[in-house]
Design a protein around this motif. Structure first.
Motif, PDB file in Angstrom:
ATOM      1  N   ILE A  67      -9.648  -5.311  -1.973  1.00 62.95           N
ATOM      2  CA  ILE A  67      -9.684  -4.188  -2.904  1.00 62.95           C
ATOM      3  C   ILE A  67      -9.692  -4.765  -4.318  1.00 62.95           C
ATOM      4  N   ILE A  68     -10.758  -4.471  -5.053  1.00 68.78           N
ATOM      5  CA  ILE A  68     -10.897  -4.921  -6.436  1.00 68.78           C
ATOM      6  C   ILE A  68     -11.017  -3.677  -7.302  1.00 68.78           C
ATOM      7  N   ASN A  69     -10.042  -3.456  -8.176  1.00 66.89           N
ATOM      8  CA  ASN A  69     -10.044  -2.284  -9.059  1.00 66.89           C
ATOM      9  C   ASN A  69     -10.289  -0.992  -8.281  1.00 66.89           C
ATOM     10  N   ASN A  70      -9.548  -0.815  -7.195  1.00 65.57           N
ATOM     11  CA  ASN A  70      -9.600   0.365  -6.324  1.00 65.57           C
ATOM     12  C   ASN A  70     -10.916   0.527  -5.564  1.00 65.57           C
ATOM     13  N   GLU A  71     -11.771  -0.482  -5.540  1.00 64.25           N
ATOM     14  CA  GLU A  71     -13.013  -0.448  -4.768  1.00 64.25           C
ATOM     15  C   GLU A  71     -12.823  -1.310  -3.526  1.00 64.25           C
ATOM     16  N   HIS A  72     -13.004  -0.713  -2.345  1.00 60.33           N
ATOM     17  CA  HIS A  72     -12.767  -1.388  -1.074  1.00 60.33           C
ATOM     18  C   HIS A  72     -14.018  -2.136  -0.610  1.00 60.33           C
ATOM     19  N   HIS A  73     -13.815  -3.353  -0.127  1.00 58.71           N
ATOM     20  CA  HIS A  73     -14.891  -4.174   0.435  1.00 58.71           C
ATOM     21  C   HIS A  73     -14.412  -4.645   1.805  1.00 58.71           C
ATOM     22  N   GLN A  74     -15.080  -4.176   2.862  1.00 59.53           N
ATOM     23  CA  GLN A  74     -14.699  -4.555   4.220  1.00 59.53           C
ATOM     24  C   GLN A  74     -15.421  -5.838   4.611  1.00 59.53           C
ATOM     25  N   ASN A  75     -14.678  -6.805   5.165  1.00 57.63           N
ATOM     26  CA  ASN A  75     -15.212  -8.117   5.557  1.00 57.63           C
ATOM     27  C   ASN A  75     -16.050  -8.709   4.416  1.00 57.63           C
ATOM     28  N   PRO A  76     -15.439  -8.900   3.244  1.00 61.12           N
ATOM     29  CA  PRO A  76     -16.184  -9.310   2.051  1.00 61.12           C
ATOM     30  C   PRO A  76     -16.678 -10.746   2.124  1.00 61.12           C
ATOM     31  N   SER A  77     -17.731 -11.006   1.361  1.00 58.94           N
ATOM     32  CA  SER A  77     -18.280 -12.348   1.229  1.00 58.94           C
ATOM     33  C   SER A  77     -19.057 -12.422  -0.072  1.00 58.94           C
ATOM     34  N   GLY A  78     -18.900 -13.499  -0.811  1.00 54.62           N
ATOM     35  CA  GLY A  78     -19.701 -13.702  -2.010  1.00 54.62           C
ATOM     36  C   GLY A  78     -18.944 -13.425  -3.291  1.00 54.62           C
ATOM     37  N   CYS A  79     -19.718 -13.114  -4.334  1.00 53.43           N
ATOM     38  CA  CYS A  79     -19.200 -12.950  -5.686  1.00 53.43           C
ATOM     39  C   CYS A  79     -19.199 -11.476  -6.091  1.00 53.43           C
ATOM     40  N   TYR A  80     -18.113 -11.051  -6.718  1.00 51.19           N
ATOM     41  CA  TYR A  80     -17.972  -9.675  -7.184  1.00 51.19           C
ATOM     42  C   TYR A  80     -17.617  -9.700  -8.679  1.00 51.19           C
ATOM     43  N   PRO A  81     -18.493  -9.185  -9.544  1.00 54.07           N
ATOM     44  CA  PRO A  81     -18.173  -9.139 -10.969  1.00 54.07           C
ATOM     45  C   PRO A  81     -17.091  -8.101 -11.258  1.00 54.07           C
ATOM     46  N   THR A  82     -16.300  -8.336 -12.289  1.00 51.40           N
ATOM     47  CA  THR A  82     -15.268  -7.396 -12.730  1.00 51.40           C
ATOM     48  C   THR A  82     -15.437  -7.155 -14.231  1.00 51.40           C
ATOM     49  N   PRO A  83     -14.862  -6.086 -14.759  1.00 48.66           N
ATOM     50  CA  PRO A  83     -15.055  -5.756 -16.175  1.00 48.66           C
ATOM     51  C   PRO A  83     -14.125  -6.503 -17.141  1.00 48.66           C
ATOM     52  N   GLY A  84     -13.521  -7.582 -16.720  1.00 48.40           N
ATOM     53  CA  GLY A  84     -12.637  -8.329 -17.607  1.00 48.40           C
ATOM     54  C   GLY A  84     -11.191  -8.282 -17.173  1.00 48.40           C
TER      55      GLY A  84
ATOM     56  N   ALA B 113      -2.537  -8.996  -7.145  1.00 48.44           N
ATOM     57  CA  ALA B 113      -2.327  -9.392  -8.532  1.00 48.44           C
ATOM     58  C   ALA B 113      -3.168  -8.511  -9.443  1.00 48.44           C
ATOM     59  N   THR B 114      -2.715  -8.362 -10.674  1.00 45.62           N
ATOM     60  CA  THR B 114      -3.504  -7.747 -11.733  1.00 45.62           C
ATOM     61  C   THR B 114      -3.595  -8.782 -12.839  1.00 45.62           C
ATOM     62  N   LEU B 115      -4.819  -9.181 -13.152  1.00 49.03           N
ATOM     63  CA  LEU B 115      -5.026 -10.296 -14.058  1.00 49.03           C
ATOM     64  C   LEU B 115      -6.053  -9.973 -15.133  1.00 49.03           C
ATOM     65  N   SER B 116      -5.893 -10.588 -16.287  1.00 49.70           N
ATOM     66  CA  SER B 116      -6.842 -10.448 -17.381  1.00 49.70           C
ATOM     67  C   SER B 116      -6.776 -11.719 -18.218  1.00 49.70           C
ATOM     68  N   PRO B 117      -7.846 -12.307 -18.646  1.00 51.19           N
ATOM     69  CA  PRO B 117      -9.215 -11.935 -18.343  1.00 51.19           C
ATOM     70  C   PRO B 117      -9.685 -12.542 -17.024  1.00 51.19           C
ATOM     71  N   VAL B 118     -10.403 -11.777 -16.263  1.00 50.32           N
ATOM     72  CA  VAL B 118     -11.094 -12.225 -15.052  1.00 50.32           C
ATOM     73  C   VAL B 118     -12.416 -11.478 -15.015  1.00 50.32           C
ATOM     74  N   PHE B 119     -13.519 -12.199 -14.979  1.00 50.86           N
ATOM     75  CA  PHE B 119     -14.831 -11.561 -15.013  1.00 50.86           C
ATOM     76  C   PHE B 119     -15.585 -11.602 -13.686  1.00 50.86           C
ATOM     77  N   SER B 120     -15.047 -12.329 -12.694  1.00 48.13           N
ATOM     78  CA  SER B 120     -15.624 -12.289 -11.357  1.00 48.13           C
ATOM     79  C   SER B 120     -14.621 -12.892 -10.373  1.00 48.13           C
ATOM     80  N   VAL B 121     -14.781 -12.498  -9.107  1.00 45.55           N
ATOM     81  CA  VAL B 121     -13.963 -13.042  -8.021  1.00 45.55           C
ATOM     82  C   VAL B 121     -14.895 -13.383  -6.863  1.00 45.55           C
ATOM     83  N   SER B 122     -14.520 -14.406  -6.100  1.00 49.60           N
ATOM     84  CA  SER B 122     -15.326 -14.744  -4.928  1.00 49.60           C
ATOM     85  C   SER B 122     -14.442 -14.933  -3.718  1.00 49.60           C
ATOM     86  N   ILE B 123     -15.069 -14.718  -2.561  1.00 49.47           N
ATOM     87  CA  ILE B 123     -14.393 -14.882  -1.291  1.00 49.47           C
ATOM     88  C   ILE B 123     -15.442 -15.267  -0.263  1.00 49.47           C
ATOM     89  N   SER B 124     -15.032 -16.082   0.705  1.00 48.12           N
ATOM     90  CA  SER B 124     -15.975 -16.430   1.762  1.00 48.12           C
ATOM     91  C   SER B 124     -15.273 -16.537   3.084  1.00 48.12           C
TER      92      SER B 124
END
Length: 96
Positions: A34-51, A85-96
């Motif tokens: 869950i990134i900024n209340n957006e759910h990703h099931q079985n995630p993979s790759g890079c997800y941009p965030t707004p900072g 966690a809630t972090l700033s600044p973060v402009f992308s996250v990845s998972i594999s």
């Protein structure tokens, strides 16, 4: 002649092994990210965030945080499986 035949047979055996195992492929993490209340099931790759990123990692893999928007450059940290966690600044996250 015998050494040449051994070399050829060894090369064929190696090629057969590569064909049987196939290419290595990335697998998605199992669970929910869950990134900024957006759910990703079985995630993979890079997800941009707004900072700023509010992350809940309900997967079996760590999430890596980045200061750029394309999951490159030095890591800004990680969120372990089961962590949040809630972090700033973060402009992308990845998972594999």
């Amino acid at each position: 002649m015998r050494q040449r035949l051994t070399t050829v047979l060894g090369g064929l055996a190696m090629a057969g092994t590569l064909v049987l195992t196939g290419p290595l492929s990335a697998q998605a993490a199992t669970g929910d990210l869950i990134i900024n209340n957006e759910h990703h099931q079985n995630p993979s790759g890079c997800y941009p965030t707004p900072g700023q990123a509010s992350i809940q990692n309900h997967t079996d893999a760590p999430v890596t945080l980045y200061l750029d928007s394309q999951c490159s450059g030095p890591s800004a940290g990680t969120v372990s499986p089961g962590g949040k966690a809630t972090l700033s600044p973060v402009f992308s996250v990845s998972i594999s």
